[in-house]
Design a protein around this motif. Structure first.
Motif, PDB file in Angstrom:
ATOM      1  N   GLU A 356       0.747  -1.317   0.190  1.00 57.16           N
ATOM      2  CA  GLU A 356       0.002  -0.073   0.274  1.00 57.16           C
ATOM      3  C   GLU A 356       0.779   1.409   0.227  1.00 57.16           C
ATOM      4  OE1 GLU A 356      -3.976  -1.677   2.299  1.00 57.16           O
ATOM      5  OE2 GLU A 356      -2.080  -1.389   3.543  1.00 57.16           O
ATOM      6  N   ILE A 359       2.457   2.185  -3.629  1.00 58.37           N
ATOM      7  CA  ILE A 359       1.388   2.765  -4.524  1.00 58.37           C
ATOM      8  C   ILE A 359       0.961   4.050  -4.284  1.00 58.37           C
ATOM      9  CG2 ILE A 359       0.690   0.427  -5.423  1.00 58.37           C
ATOM     10  CD1 ILE A 359      -2.104   1.127  -3.959  1.00 58.37           C
ATOM     11  N   LEU A 360       1.556   4.617  -3.127  1.00 57.11           N
ATOM     12  CA  LEU A 360       1.160   5.916  -2.634  1.00 57.11           C
ATOM     13  C   LEU A 360       0.926   6.794  -3.721  1.00 57.11           C
ATOM     14  CD1 LEU A 360       0.140   7.152   0.018  1.00 57.11           C
ATOM     15  CD2 LEU A 360       2.253   7.764   0.409  1.00 57.11           C
ATOM     16  N   TYR A 363      -1.440   5.510  -7.412  1.00 53.64           N
ATOM     17  CA  TYR A 363      -2.760   4.667  -7.162  1.00 53.64           C
ATOM     18  C   TYR A 363      -3.766   5.190  -8.166  1.00 53.64           C
ATOM     19  CZ  TYR A 363      -4.681   8.274  -4.372  1.00 53.64           C
ATOM     20  OH  TYR A 363      -5.272   9.434  -3.910  1.00 53.64           O
ATOM     21  N   ARG A 364      -3.599   6.445  -8.578  1.00 56.46           N
ATOM     22  CA  ARG A 364      -4.930   6.949  -9.261  1.00 56.46           C
ATOM     23  C   ARG A 364      -4.390   7.001 -10.688  1.00 56.46           C
ATOM     24  NH1 ARG A 364      -3.623  11.606  -5.602  1.00 56.46           N
ATOM     25  NH2 ARG A 364      -1.885  12.054  -6.764  1.00 56.46           N
ATOM     26  N   ARG A 365      -3.551   6.235 -11.084  1.00 54.69           N
ATOM     27  CA  ARG A 365      -3.315   5.918 -12.573  1.00 54.69           C
ATOM     28  C   ARG A 365      -4.228   4.693 -12.917  1.00 54.69           C
ATOM     29  NH1 ARG A 365       3.147   5.820 -13.332  1.00 54.69           N
ATOM     30  NH2 ARG A 365       3.418   8.030 -12.478  1.00 54.69           N
ATOM     31  N   ALA A 366      -4.397   4.751 -14.360  1.00 53.02           N
ATOM     32  CA  ALA A 366      -5.407   4.008 -14.851  1.00 53.02           C
ATOM     33  C   ALA A 366      -4.920   2.383 -14.553  1.00 53.02           C
ATOM     34  CB  ALA A 366      -5.537   4.156 -16.303  1.00 53.02           C
ATOM     35  N   MET A 368      -3.682   0.982 -12.180  1.00 49.63           N
ATOM     36  CA  MET A 368      -4.045   0.628 -10.971  1.00 49.63           C
ATOM     37  C   MET A 368      -5.563   0.215 -10.595  1.00 49.63           C
ATOM     38  SD  MET A 368      -1.158   0.384  -9.602  1.00 49.63           S
ATOM     39  CE  MET A 368      -1.960  -0.307  -8.042  1.00 49.63           C
ATOM     40  N   GLY A 369      -6.129   0.130 -11.566  1.00 47.44           N
ATOM     41  CA  GLY A 369      -7.589   0.013 -11.514  1.00 47.44           C
ATOM     42  C   GLY A 369      -8.323   0.990 -12.474  1.00 47.44           C
ATOM     43  N   ALA A 370      -9.418   0.494 -12.935  1.00 50.28           N
ATOM     44  CA  ALA A 370     -10.106   1.504 -13.530  1.00 50.28           C
ATOM     45  C   ALA A 370     -11.170   2.362 -12.978  1.00 50.28           C
ATOM     46  CB  ALA A 370     -11.144   0.569 -14.627  1.00 50.28           C
ATOM     47  N   GLY A 371     -11.345   3.619 -13.213  1.00 50.33           N
ATOM     48  CA  GLY A 371     -12.004   4.222 -12.603  1.00 50.33           C
ATOM     49  C   GLY A 371     -11.813   4.633 -11.079  1.00 50.33           C
ATOM     50  N   PRO A 372     -13.172   4.213 -10.419  1.00 49.29           N
ATOM     51  CA  PRO A 372     -12.890   4.380  -8.778  1.00 49.29           C
ATOM     52  C   PRO A 372     -12.416   3.146  -8.339  1.00 49.29           C
ATOM     53  CG  PRO A 372     -15.295   4.162  -9.390  1.00 49.29           C
ATOM     54  CD  PRO A 372     -14.376   4.097 -10.988  1.00 49.29           C
ATOM     55  N   PHE A 373     -12.209   1.998  -9.020  1.00 52.24           N
ATOM     56  CA  PHE A 373     -11.984   0.814  -8.559  1.00 52.24           C
ATOM     57  C   PHE A 373     -10.247   0.416  -8.475  1.00 52.24           C
ATOM     58  CE2 PHE A 373     -15.867   0.198 -10.749  1.00 52.24           C
ATOM     59  CZ  PHE A 373     -16.558   0.048  -9.679  1.00 52.24           C
ATOM     60  N   LEU A 374      -9.869  -0.301  -7.390  1.00 50.87           N
ATOM     61  CA  LEU A 374      -8.666  -0.263  -6.928  1.00 50.87           C
ATOM     62  C   LEU A 374      -8.184  -1.999  -7.191  1.00 50.87           C
ATOM     63  CD1 LEU A 374      -5.847   0.968  -5.825  1.00 50.87           C
ATOM     64  CD2 LEU A 374      -6.329  -0.029  -3.657  1.00 50.87           C
ATOM     65  N   LEU A 376      -6.582  -5.003  -6.928  1.00 52.15           N
ATOM     66  CA  LEU A 376      -5.451  -5.205  -5.724  1.00 52.15           C
ATOM     67  C   LEU A 376      -4.417  -6.315  -6.260  1.00 52.15           C
ATOM     68  CD1 LEU A 376      -7.812  -6.204  -2.755  1.00 52.15           C
ATOM     69  CD2 LEU A 376      -6.464  -4.358  -3.292  1.00 52.15           C
TER      70      LEU A 376
ATOM     71  N   ARG B 239     -11.894  -2.463  -2.160  1.00 51.24           N
ATOM     72  CA  ARG B 239     -11.563  -2.295  -3.583  1.00 51.24           C
ATOM     73  C   ARG B 239     -11.577  -1.207  -4.237  1.00 51.24           C
ATOM     74  NH1 ARG B 239     -10.820  -7.648  -6.069  1.00 51.24           N
ATOM     75  NH2 ARG B 239     -10.356  -8.874  -4.085  1.00 51.24           N
ATOM     76  N   LYS B 241     -10.518   3.086  -4.841  1.00 57.94           N
ATOM     77  CA  LYS B 241      -9.232   4.167  -4.711  1.00 57.94           C
ATOM     78  C   LYS B 241      -9.736   5.012  -3.408  1.00 57.94           C
ATOM     79  CE  LYS B 241      -7.459   3.832  -9.108  1.00 57.94           C
ATOM     80  NZ  LYS B 241      -7.602   4.467 -10.682  1.00 57.94           N
ATOM     81  N   TYR B 244      -9.161   3.650  -0.281  1.00 61.56           N
ATOM     82  CA  TYR B 244      -7.674   3.508   0.086  1.00 61.56           C
ATOM     83  C   TYR B 244      -7.303   4.969   0.706  1.00 61.56           C
ATOM     84  CZ  TYR B 244      -2.545   3.682  -1.195  1.00 61.56           C
ATOM     85  OH  TYR B 244      -1.423   3.901  -1.311  1.00 61.56           O
TER      86      TYR B 244
END
Ligand SMILES: Nc1ncnc2c1ncn2[C@@H]1O[C@H](COP(=O)(O)OP(=O)(O)OP(=O)(O)O)[C@@H](O)[C@H]1O
Ligand SMILES: [Mg+2]
Lengths: 515, 372
Positions: A356, A359-360, A363-366, A368-374, A376, B239, B241, B244
């Motif tokens: 965690e 990725i500080l 994490y906002r980049r695409a 690291m997950g589309a849109g609001p999702f992270l 894992l 899950r 951002k 997080y």
């Protein structure tokens, strides 16, 4: 009953943490009245061993004898009762209270009623005896790091410490402060107090210690007298192989201007001016070193560039984009990476995992997950590869970073910042607290980034470091740039003079009318 | 080295030591709520026997009332519903170390807004689905805005949210009293007229025509809403951002800032959501259970929710479980006489739970210790 010549005897000490054997059957002896240095790579188990000796941790196996008497410590309080006191690298002081109050805080014998005069007098007495100058009535937050360290030392002396443990005391000190500390340590040793100190700086270990113990991967590699040992021998003992003190530094290939500061002014935390019309440029492919004694605006400079401190005047240009009101988000998006000197308080979230923390910034980049999702699994994949390529010593990527040794936490920060392939990299004391091997690898990483075309601003109090890897040097004093040199033409004494506020003749002429 | 061995082995004695745990092991963290509740019941048993009751009989009765029958489960569910919603609400703020302890006030405002729509601001013949939707959104927004006030003050002026959120609770309760004794009063009593049926959340018993076994099961659809929110929140923490960011800021706000997160914005968003869920709890309570707004329609759900969230370690799914336990306690102790005993039992549980949390951070160690 014979009395032992040893003040401290630790026998067969083993300490396990989940996934780590931090100390492995360690035997460690310290003679009464000696200065004993504890050396070892990052994560070798030095802090752990000393935390055991000072009652913070309990060993899984092994026993401890103090002045020949077997003891079992269940808390730091038990340890201090037997005369063992420790100054941690992270001070445990109450900022809003005075020096005297902090010294007496938690000391049992004083009862409910505090007598300020008596407390101040007592602090002054200890301070004078061991040459630890500090104002008993000052509030902790007003003190420099060096002064805070003195308060910690006075605190454990007041509690009757005969055996003092200092965990990397010089990492936070200026060279001058470190010299003063050594004077104090010598006078304490002369007073038959026993001192154990941890350090990564081999020169200072050789100059002050009577004996040295080297830890490697949790085990004792050697205990030897400091007399007649060389730096190289110590380094080899620490690492277990030959160490090279050599850095490959290809000639500079300056590209376009990546970072330009245009008469930047900013305030410090107390709202006093900290930066006055600072102008400087850093080109792609070069390292500019900022030399200066701590507290002359270095932190404010780094924070202003990274958007963490508002500008009161001036502008900052990153890769051609001019900003008068930078924010942290804008600067990150513009490609500015920042390795803060304060890795616990700013650079990491201590209870979050290695992954965690890695990725500080990203994490906002695409990816690291589309849109609001992270995502894992993406996080874990990236973290695992960074841990591997930067050689981060951790039980797993799920371990909270507060459990990492100081040096490994620093590697987490570096891995994160460098992996973002920054256009501009601000590195503040990036090798503080790192062992020699890690220091060399950080410096070569910075040089590697430089070859890749990054513009690097290196802020450091360590002049050797600045001279070793920067291409240009600027000197910061009281928030102003006092001079600028090509490293090749720079002269150590001249830089040192400017750092202390002195001016070269030509310089003083130019700045006279500004006051 | 061997010459010292003699001095190393000195006389030792066996001793008991209390020492602080460096780390809470996983099993302990999972078991904590259960241990604490068991301890509370034990102390309660002592007190019960002091007043001459047989604790075994009392507890048995409480358990069978709360969990021994379909009706018991229904009553427990009714109490658990607002506890889950408000508990999830405070847990959102707590995750970011924002101490929103004003859930009770946010719940009151949520109920007040829902009542306004049910009785006054929408035509009486609004279709049920639209009526309920508007009430739910209104309740959420009401609670959210009530929590937004401490949120803005915290974000912009760094004013302590503990004090402001608590003070606003008393304002909310008095505001409520003004309306139920004044403009909205039903013939001067401290309550409003009953809601029209289209403003009632569906209850199981409403379907007893088709399914006779549902007769008297008065639990309402609010529980499904509560469960859905719990699962959604669990997903958000794991899950997204957004989750997080809350985690990072909660652990170290400076690191959050350094990573380019907008702290002030986050504080306000978190307070909005936190209060919104408490407001939703209020809406569910008036629309599903009381069917009107009245004085003290909540026996302190918003406060109990804080304990629920805390005991559940802010884990959304654990909140559901703990809320059911507390719901059972409320139902079970409602049924024992005199009522004072029930109140006392609840007090003991809260006290033990809060105090015990601290105690479990220590451990007792039996071992040899050197004499000094
Ligand atoms: N509380 C803890 N929980 C788990 N692991 C720990 C804990 N403290 C230390 N460790 C691990 O034990 C090992 C030794 O750590 P320690 O802090 O003693 O190293 P060190 O020699 O002081 O290193 P540095 O020079 O980097 O400070 C490391 O691998 C570290 O990750
Ligand atoms: Mg250490």
């Amino acid at each position: 009953m014979t009395t032992s010549p040893y003040a401290v005897e630790m026998r067969g000490i083993t300490k396990r943490f989940p996934g780590v054997l931090a100390n492995d059957r360690v035997d460690f002896q310290v003679r009464k009245g000696e200065i004993h240095a504890l050396l070892g790579e990052n994560g070798a188990g030095k802090s752990t061993l000393m935390n055991i000796l000072s009652g913070l941790y309990r060993p899984d196996e092994g026993e401890i004898a103090i002045h020949g008497q077997v003891v079992e410590f269940h808390s730091p309080r038990d340890a201090i009762r037997h005369g063992v006191g420790m100054v941690h690298q992270h001070f445990m002081l109450t900022p809003s209270q005075s020096v005297a109050e902090n010294v007496f805080l938690g000391a049992r014998e004083i009862g409910f009623v505090l007598n300020p005069q008596r407390m101040a007098a007592e602090v002054r007495r200890i301070a004078e005896q061991y040459r630890l100058p500090v104002d008993p009535n000052a509030k902790i937050w007003q003190l420099s790091v060096g002064e805070q360290q003195r308060v910690e030392i006075i605190k454990i002396l007041y509690r009757g410490a005969e055996i003092l443990i200092l965990d990397e005391p010089t990492a936070v000190l200026t060279p001058q402060e470190a010299e003063n500390l050594f004077v104090t340590l010598r006078s304490m040793a002369a007073d038959n107090k026993t001192i154990i100190f941890i350090s990564h700086k081999l020169e200072e270990v050789l100059s002050i210690a009577d004996r040295i113990t080297v830890l490697r991967s949790g085990r004792v590699a050697a205990t030897l007298p400091a007399q007649g040992v060389t730096k190289t021998e110590l380094a080899n003992l620490m690492v277990g192989r030959q160490v090279l003190f050599q850095l490959e530094k290809p000639p500079v290939q300056r590209g376009e201007v990546r970072l330009r500061l245009d008469k930047v002014c900013a305030l410090d935390d107390k709202q006093l001016p900290a930066l006055c019309e600072v102008s400087l440029t850093v080109h792609s492919g070069e390292i500019v070193g900022v030399a200066g004694v701590a507290g002359n605006g270095q932190r404010e400079l780094a924070e202003a560039i990274c958007g963490l401190r508002p500008l009161t005047a001036g502008a900052i240009e990153v890769a051609g984009e001019r900003m008068t009101r930078p924010t942290a988000r804008r600067m990150i998006d513009a490609g500015v990476a920042y390795v803060p000197e304060d890795r616990n308080a700013t650079g990491s979230a201590p209870n979050l995992s290695v992954a965690e923390n890695l990725i500080l910034k990203s994490y906002r980049r695409a990816e690291m997950g589309a849109g609001p999702f992270l995502d894992l699994s993406a996080m874990e994949r990236i973290a695992a590869s960074l841990v591997k390529s930067f050689n981060i010593l951790t039980p797993s990527i799920k371990t909270p970073v507060r459990k990492l040794s100081g040096g490994n936490l620093q590697k987490v920060l570096l891995a994160r910042e460098i992996s973002s392939q920054p256009k501009v990299l601000i590195a503040a004391s990036p090798t503080r607290g790192l062992d020699i091997g890690a220091t060399e690898s950080v410096r070569s990483l910075l040089l590697q980034e430089r070859s890749q075309g990054a513009a690097i601003l290196l802020i450091s109090e360590d002049l050797d470091e600045i001279f070793a890897i920067s291409d240009r040097i600027v000197v910061l004093y009281e928030g102003r740039i006092m001079g600028e040199f090509e490293t090749a033409d720079a002269d150590l004494t001249e830089v040192g003079l400017l750092m202390a506020g002195g001016r070269t003749p030509s310089e003083s002429f130019a700045t006279q009318d500004k006051g | 080295m061997t010459s010292q061995t003699t001095t190393l082995t000195q006389q030792r004695r066996i001793g008991l030591r209390i020492e602080r745990r460096l780390e809470q092991p996983l099993w302990l963290r999972v078991l904590t709520p259960f241990i604490l509740i068991a301890a509370a019941l034990l102390i309660g048993a002592l007190l019960l026997s002091l007043v001459g009751a047989n604790p075994w009989v009392v507890y048995n009765k409480m358990a069978s009332i709360a969990f021994g029958s379909a009706h018991g489960w229904s009553d427990t569910t009714i109490k658990a519903t607002p506890l889950i919603l408000a508990g999830l609400g405070v847990s959102i703020a707590f995750r970011m170390r924002l101490w929103n302890i004003g859930a009770e006030g946010q719940l009151f405002i949520g109920a007040w807004v829902a009542t306004g729509f049910a009785l006054f601001w929408l035509p009486r013949d609004t279709p049920q689905a639209i009526m309920l939707l508007v009430m739910a959104i209104g309740g959420f927004v009401g609670g959210a805005l009530w929590a937004f006030v401490p949120g803005v003050l915290k974000a912009k002026l760094n004013i302590n949210e503990i004090i402001t959120s608590l003070m606003l609770t008393y304002v909310a309760i008095l505001w409520n009293n003004y309306w139920i004794y004044g403009p909205w009063s039903d013939r001067g009593f401290g309550l409003t007229p009953q809601f029209p049926r289209n403003a009632w959340l569906p209850r199981f018993t409403d379907y007893s025509g088709d399914f006779p076994f549902l007769r008297g099961i008065t639990a309402h659809a609010g529980i499904f809403l509560a469960l859905a929110v719990a699962i959604l929140l669990w997903f958000v923490w794991k899950r997204t951002k957004w989750g997080y960011e809350v985690k990072v800021i909660g652990d170290n706000p400076r690191a959050g800032q350094y990573a380019g997160m907008y702290l002030a914005r986050k504080i306000m968003a978190v307070m909005l959501l936190s209060g919104g869920l408490a407001g939703l709890a209020g809406m569910a309570e008036v629309s599903g259970v009381v069917h009107r707004l009245q004085e003290r329609f909540s026996p302190g759900y918003g406060f109990t929710a804080i304990i629920v969230a805390w005991l559940a370690k802010l884990n959304p799914l654990a909140i559901v479980l703990v809320a059911y336990l507390f719901g059972g306690l409320l139902v079970g102790s409602d049924a024992i006489q005199p009522a004072g005993i029930a109140k006392m039992l609840q007090g003991v549980v809260l006290f033990v739970v809060v105090g015990g949390e601290l105690l479990l951070q220590y451990r007792i160690k039996v071992g040899r210790s050197a004499s000094s």
